[in-house]
Design a protein around this motif. Structure first.
Motif, PDB file in Angstrom:
ATOM      1  N   ARG A  20       7.211   8.717   4.536  1.00 28.09           N
ATOM      2  CA  ARG A  20       8.155   7.955   3.709  1.00 28.09           C
ATOM      3  C   ARG A  20       9.027   7.053   4.571  1.00 28.09           C
ATOM      4  O   ARG A  20       9.347   5.922   4.182  1.00 28.09           O
ATOM      5  N   ALA A  21       9.417   7.540   5.751  1.00 29.04           N
ATOM      6  CA  ALA A  21      10.198   6.710   6.665  1.00 29.04           C
ATOM      7  C   ALA A  21       9.408   5.475   7.075  1.00 29.04           C
ATOM      8  O   ALA A  21       9.943   4.362   7.129  1.00 29.04           O
ATOM      9  N   ALA A  22       8.109   5.664   7.356  1.00 33.46           N
ATOM     10  CA  ALA A  22       7.261   4.534   7.728  1.00 33.46           C
ATOM     11  C   ALA A  22       7.143   3.537   6.588  1.00 33.46           C
ATOM     12  O   ALA A  22       7.199   2.315   6.802  1.00 33.46           O
ATOM     13  N   GLY A  23       6.984   4.016   5.356  1.00 34.29           N
ATOM     14  CA  GLY A  23       6.875   3.116   4.212  1.00 34.29           C
ATOM     15  C   GLY A  23       8.140   2.306   3.990  1.00 34.29           C
ATOM     16  O   GLY A  23       8.086   1.086   3.792  1.00 34.29           O
ATOM     17  N   ASN A  24       9.297   2.959   4.028  1.00 32.25           N
ATOM     18  CA  ASN A  24      10.563   2.246   3.846  1.00 32.25           C
ATOM     19  C   ASN A  24      10.829   1.278   4.993  1.00 32.25           C
ATOM     20  O   ASN A  24      11.388   0.196   4.806  1.00 32.25           O
ATOM     21  N   THR A  25      10.408   1.678   6.190  1.00 30.94           N
ATOM     22  CA  THR A  25      10.546   0.798   7.350  1.00 30.94           C
ATOM     23  C   THR A  25       9.784  -0.497   7.143  1.00 30.94           C
ATOM     24  O   THR A  25      10.272  -1.586   7.475  1.00 30.94           O
ATOM     25  N   LYS A  26       8.580  -0.396   6.593  1.00 30.89           N
ATOM     26  CA  LYS A  26       7.757  -1.594   6.400  1.00 30.89           C
ATOM     27  C   LYS A  26       8.458  -2.615   5.515  1.00 30.89           C
ATOM     28  O   LYS A  26       8.443  -3.809   5.790  1.00 30.89           O
ATOM     29  N   LEU A  27       9.089  -2.135   4.434  1.00 34.53           N
ATOM     30  CA  LEU A  27       9.760  -3.059   3.526  1.00 34.53           C
ATOM     31  C   LEU A  27      10.915  -3.786   4.212  1.00 34.53           C
ATOM     32  O   LEU A  27      11.021  -5.016   4.152  1.00 34.53           O
ATOM     33  N   LEU A  28      11.791  -3.040   4.886  1.00 35.60           N
ATOM     34  CA  LEU A  28      12.950  -3.672   5.517  1.00 35.60           C
ATOM     35  C   LEU A  28      12.535  -4.526   6.713  1.00 35.60           C
ATOM     36  O   LEU A  28      13.151  -5.566   6.984  1.00 35.60           O
ATOM     37  N   ASN A  29      11.488  -4.108   7.415  1.00 35.06           N
ATOM     38  CA  ASN A  29      10.998  -4.925   8.527  1.00 35.06           C
ATOM     39  C   ASN A  29      10.439  -6.246   8.010  1.00 35.06           C
ATOM     40  O   ASN A  29      10.621  -7.296   8.636  1.00 35.06           O
ATOM     41  N   LEU A  30       9.748  -6.198   6.877  1.00 32.71           N
ATOM     42  CA  LEU A  30       9.225  -7.423   6.262  1.00 32.71           C
ATOM     43  C   LEU A  30      10.357  -8.367   5.896  1.00 32.71           C
ATOM     44  O   LEU A  30      10.301  -9.572   6.184  1.00 32.71           O
ATOM     45  N   VAL A  31      11.394  -7.832   5.279  1.00 29.07           N
ATOM     46  CA  VAL A  31      12.542  -8.651   4.887  1.00 29.07           C
ATOM     47  C   VAL A  31      13.193  -9.293   6.108  1.00 29.07           C
ATOM     48  O   VAL A  31      13.555 -10.479   6.103  1.00 29.07           O
ATOM     49  N   SER A  32      13.327  -8.518   7.173  1.00 33.19           N
ATOM     50  CA  SER A  32      13.923  -9.034   8.403  1.00 33.19           C
ATOM     51  C   SER A  32      13.090 -10.175   8.983  1.00 33.19           C
ATOM     52  O   SER A  32      13.625 -11.195   9.438  1.00 33.19           O
ATOM     53  N   ASN A  33      11.764 -10.022   8.948  1.00 28.77           N
ATOM     54  CA  ASN A  33      10.885 -11.087   9.433  1.00 28.77           C
ATOM     55  C   ASN A  33      11.018 -12.351   8.592  1.00 28.77           C
ATOM     56  O   ASN A  33      10.990 -13.473   9.120  1.00 28.77           O
ATOM     57  N   THR A  74       0.828  -1.208   0.000  1.00 29.00           N
ATOM     58  CA  THR A  74       0.000   0.000   0.000  1.00 29.00           C
ATOM     59  C   THR A  74       0.864   1.260   0.000  1.00 29.00           C
ATOM     60  O   THR A  74       0.623   2.198  -0.773  1.00 29.00           O
ATOM     61  N   TYR A  75       1.882   1.292   0.865  1.00 36.70           N
ATOM     62  CA  TYR A  75       2.789   2.439   0.886  1.00 36.70           C
ATOM     63  C   TYR A  75       3.510   2.585  -0.467  1.00 36.70           C
ATOM     64  O   TYR A  75       3.701   3.698  -0.969  1.00 36.70           O
ATOM     65  N   TRP A  76       3.915   1.454  -1.056  1.00 40.87           N
ATOM     66  CA  TRP A  76       4.627   1.489  -2.338  1.00 40.87           C
ATOM     67  C   TRP A  76       3.734   2.020  -3.453  1.00 40.87           C
ATOM     68  O   TRP A  76       4.156   2.856  -4.256  1.00 40.87           O
ATOM     69  N   ARG A  77       2.477   1.558  -3.502  1.00 37.35           N
ATOM     70  CA  ARG A  77       1.547   2.018  -4.536  1.00 37.35           C
ATOM     71  C   ARG A  77       1.317   3.523  -4.456  1.00 37.35           C
ATOM     72  O   ARG A  77       1.051   4.161  -5.473  1.00 37.35           O
ATOM     73  N   ARG A  78       1.417   4.078  -3.269  1.00 38.25           N
ATOM     74  CA  ARG A  78       1.189   5.521  -3.092  1.00 38.25           C
ATOM     75  C   ARG A  78       2.490   6.325  -3.169  1.00 38.25           C
ATOM     76  O   ARG A  78       2.496   7.524  -2.934  1.00 38.25           O
ATOM     77  N   GLY A  79       3.604   5.638  -3.500  1.00 39.20           N
ATOM     78  CA  GLY A  79       4.859   6.344  -3.737  1.00 39.20           C
ATOM     79  C   GLY A  79       5.692   6.629  -2.507  1.00 39.20           C
ATOM     80  O   GLY A  79       6.587   7.490  -2.552  1.00 39.20           O
ATOM     81  N   PHE A  80       5.442   5.915  -1.407  1.00 40.14           N
ATOM     82  CA  PHE A  80       6.166   6.180  -0.166  1.00 40.14           C
ATOM     83  C   PHE A  80       7.252   5.141   0.143  1.00 40.14           C
ATOM     84  O   PHE A  80       7.807   5.141   1.234  1.00 40.14           O
ATOM     85  N   VAL A  81       7.560   4.267  -0.822  1.00 46.01           N
ATOM     86  CA  VAL A  81       8.642   3.301  -0.652  1.00 46.01           C
ATOM     87  C   VAL A  81       9.617   3.471  -1.811  1.00 46.01           C
ATOM     88  O   VAL A  81       9.228   3.367  -2.980  1.00 46.01           O
ATOM     89  N   SER A  82      10.880   3.723  -1.487  1.00 47.04           N
ATOM     90  CA  SER A  82      11.912   3.893  -2.518  1.00 47.04           C
ATOM     91  C   SER A  82      12.461   2.522  -2.894  1.00 47.04           C
ATOM     92  O   SER A  82      13.587   2.161  -2.511  1.00 47.04           O
ATOM     93  N   LEU A  83      11.660   1.754  -3.659  1.00 50.11           N
ATOM     94  CA  LEU A  83      11.971   0.346  -3.889  1.00 50.11           C
ATOM     95  C   LEU A  83      13.319   0.155  -4.580  1.00 50.11           C
ATOM     96  O   LEU A  83      14.152  -0.644  -4.136  1.00 50.11           O
ATOM     97  N   LYS A  84      13.551   0.894  -5.666  1.00 49.20           N
ATOM     98  CA  LYS A  84      14.800   0.723  -6.404  1.00 49.20           C
ATOM     99  C   LYS A  84      16.007   1.064  -5.529  1.00 49.20           C
ATOM    100  O   LYS A  84      17.017   0.351  -5.531  1.00 49.20           O
TER     101      LYS A  84
END
Length: 249
Positions: free
Chosen positions: A173-186, A63-73
């Protein structure tokens, strides 16, 4: 075999935990005690919590990524390094004494809460980064990922404070990027838990329904209200986790 009413209750807890996780992290404070109360042994409760939490975090991340709040690349190198750090931490925890973290982590969480409470310029606007994002975010990912593998509580808060304080991201944006790395860690920890057979799947499926709804609603709430919601919730969750660790380690 878990009673259907217990599974229903776990589903409701999953919804609440998913919402909290999507906004500020710390949903495990709700879900782990619920799983223990349902009669799961501690290792199974932790493993099951990681699995059901990963489902909600996936929804929130998307959801955060779709709204542009995750710097995926920009985060792709950090994804691999975070996974490696968490996996290394999970193996290391069996070899070292982590009791010192029982005191250090609550102090760190209280410091995070104080910073988010009193820092005058915290908002959704990005600011000048103190450190270069492409080269040093992987270091943040490895360090916090390793900590998550060793201990865990407050992982989301540590990622968020890193993105805000070191790399100048706005809170959403910090929250969105946090979600991605937290997911990877899990997912790194789940590599071990699943192969060891510690995940209780009926509880996961029950909580996953709530996690999907909670993660979706929480991510949209975080995006809509931004710093006005995320900032106070980070403060509350960080203090609550610190108290929990100090009083009921």
């Amino acid at each position: 075999m878990l009673d259907p009413l217990v599974l229903l209750a776990l589903g409701i807890v999953g919804l609440l935990a998913g919402f909290v996780d999507a906004v500020a992290g710390g949903g495990g404070m709700l879900s782990v005690p619920a799983l223990l109360s349902a009669g799961l042994p501690p290792i199974q409760a932790l493993a099951t919590n990681k699995m059901q939490s990963a489902i909600g975090t996936t929804i929130a991340t998307y959801t955060y990524w779709r709204r542009g709040f995750v710097s995926l690349k920009a985060l792709l190198p950090s994804v691999a390094v975070t996974y490696a750090g968490s996996l290394l931490g999970a193996f290391t925890v069996k070899q070292v004494d982590t009791s010192v973290l029982d005191l250090i982590v609550p102090i760190a969480l209280i410091c995070i809460a104080i910073y988010f409470l009193f820092a005058p310029n915290l908002s959704d606007a990005d600011r000048a980064a103190r450190l270069p994002f492409p080269t040093l975010v992987p270091l943040l990912g490895f360090c916090v990922g390793f900590y998550d593998g060793v201990f865990g509580p407050g992982t989301g808060s540590f990622f968020t404070i890193g993105f805000v304080l070191l790399f100048g991201l706005g809170i959403t944006r910090a929250a969105g990027n946090t979600k991605l790395l937290n997911l990877v860690s899990n997912l790194a920890a789940l590599t071990i838990f699943i192969t060891s057979g510690d995940v209780v799947w009926p509880a996961v499926f029950a909580m996953a329904v709530g996690q999907i709804m909670g993660g979706y609603i929480g991510a949209h709430a975080g995006i809509r209200f931004g710093a006005k919601l995320i900032r106070p919730l980070v403060v509350v969750i960080s203090i609550a986790m610190a108290i929990k660790l100090l009083v009921w380690p």
